[in-house]
Design an enzyme around this catalytic site. Sequence first.
Site, PDB file in Angstrom:
ATOM      1  N   ASP A 151       0.871  -1.170   0.000  1.00  0.00           N
ATOM      2  CA  ASP A 151       0.000   0.000   0.000  1.00  0.00           C
ATOM      3  C   ASP A 151       0.907   1.219   0.000  1.00  0.00           C
ATOM      4  OD1 ASP A 151      -1.805   2.037   0.406  1.00  0.00           O
ATOM      5  OD2 ASP A 151      -2.317   1.474   2.465  1.00  0.00           O
ATOM      6  N   LYS A 164       2.947  11.626  -3.440  1.00  0.00           N
ATOM      7  CA  LYS A 164       1.975  10.807  -4.179  1.00  0.00           C
ATOM      8  C   LYS A 164       0.916  11.698  -4.833  1.00  0.00           C
ATOM      9  CE  LYS A 164      -1.478   7.150  -3.417  1.00  0.00           C
ATOM     10  NZ  LYS A 164      -1.991   6.158  -2.442  1.00  0.00           N
ATOM     11  N   GLU A 171      -7.405   0.686  -4.290  1.00  0.00           N
ATOM     12  CA  GLU A 171      -7.342   0.567  -2.827  1.00  0.00           C
ATOM     13  C   GLU A 171      -8.653   0.084  -2.200  1.00  0.00           C
ATOM     14  OE1 GLU A 171      -5.857   4.431  -1.836  1.00  0.00           O
ATOM     15  OE2 GLU A 171      -3.852   3.989  -2.598  1.00  0.00           O
ATOM     16  N   ASP A 225     -12.811   5.131   1.864  1.00  0.00           N
ATOM     17  CA  ASP A 225     -11.354   5.164   2.017  1.00  0.00           C
ATOM     18  C   ASP A 225     -10.873   6.611   2.028  1.00  0.00           C
ATOM     19  OD1 ASP A 225      -8.627   4.896   1.941  1.00  0.00           O
ATOM     20  OD2 ASP A 225      -8.561   3.622   0.159  1.00  0.00           O
TER      21      ASP A 225
END
Length: 496
Positions: free
Chosen positions: A8, A70, A171, A193
């Site tokens: 992850d 990211k 994810e 999420d």
Amino acid sequence: MGRSIGIDLGTTNTVVAVLHEGRPQVVEDDKGYRVLPSVVSVDDFGTATVGHAARNKILTDPDRTVYAFKRLMGRRFDSEQAVEARKRVGYEIRPAADGLCTLRLGNQVLTPVEVSALVLQTAKEMAERALGEPVDEAVITVPAYFNHQQRAATFEAARVAGLRCERLLNEPTAAALAYGFRRDSDRTIVVYDLGGGTFDVSVLHLSGGVYEILATKGDTYLGGEDFDYRLVDYLADHFQTQTGVDLREDRTALQRIKDAAERAKCELSFTDRTTVLVPRITPQHNLELAVTRLTLESLVEDLVDRTLDVTRRALSDAGLQLSDIDDVILVGGQTRMPRVREAISGLFGREPSRGVHPEEVVAIGAAVHAASLTDRDDAPQHVLIDVTPFDLGIDVIGGLFQPIIPRNTHVPTSETRAFATSQDDQEAVRVTVRQGDSRFADENEFLGEFIMSGLTPAPRMQTKVEVTFRIDSNGMLHVSAMEPGTGESRRITIRN
């Protein structure tokens, strides 16, 4: 052949997991840490430090230490998100020759792909030390709303890190795999999420080892970082009112406030009141202010509401009502905030599931899927039916956007459309590809331009070109083109 792991690769932290003796396990480093901060620092000699040691340098060497990169993966320097990031981070973001972003770490200039590769390489080494054997394959998770460029950048980061990325796994889908591992159930669930930098929500149906994603929505620039900055602005505004000094104009001071705000936010998940104290924030002043949970909640209420709106739209796309959902899975560290849990409970009329670890569940799901791709006898068996989360289409006459592959179409998928030349003796056709929900082309996100050259000269509307858009199981876009009149295929140039 080495082992295959699940990673992850998060905005704030990276987590590594593996399936060992039939059970998923999160990998610990040599100090017992189960998470690897997604932070990279470079010293005067060009030596990189990754993880906890790098995180400790955010305050002391803010111009040499990068984090939250990211959010810049696959982003153009002039994008709204990159412009906002330049106001917030302690390091310098520069334009690259191709229009994307580069990051300056002291004397070094690296791309988001290169710093992500350093994190992935460290994660790989963690796993190899823990397992005592080589690791060369991985399933890496990405936000469901990552576009083609962002997914391609993640693939490239894995390659640079020496990992063969077997699959990019969304994810929320990974979280559902972890939730359903070794469960024989028939349930419809929502995965909410909310991580450090991105937000996704997916609606899924689980039955007999089949995971069917019914709909996905998201925002790749909404996460815990944004919650932090609401408190940063609150503290900085208070200090400016008291002293006339805007701490946001000093990179070191900004990072000190950011660190204090993040700690205060976490503390307010367990207490109703805390005091933020940053001594000697300027040579003449300390920053000291009491902050209550109610104050923090008022600062971020619109962000929470944005996530609920996205959740409602995902349910609408799936054709479901709130009452049709059997369980809600909360993923990501920001879901530990009481106001977030209260908002989800209020929306669905029930408490969310507490059966998964918010920070580890995505890596565990990735590890389960990584094991399923091997030929081992004990490999778990499941079927994933995922979707593309956005409309993918082209610009058409009048500045409009024509969807070719609608959002929430099952992937892999392909669709072919025929185009005709608009001018006599036209030898090339340009197709501009975008993703988004608007009817107007320039309101959607630009993905690339596809140029078909070498066409047969003919009067307008006589020469046809068939362009095929294909999305593979990793969510990657592939394009091919053919002139039916001649049967000749042509190479299409993709320019970001």
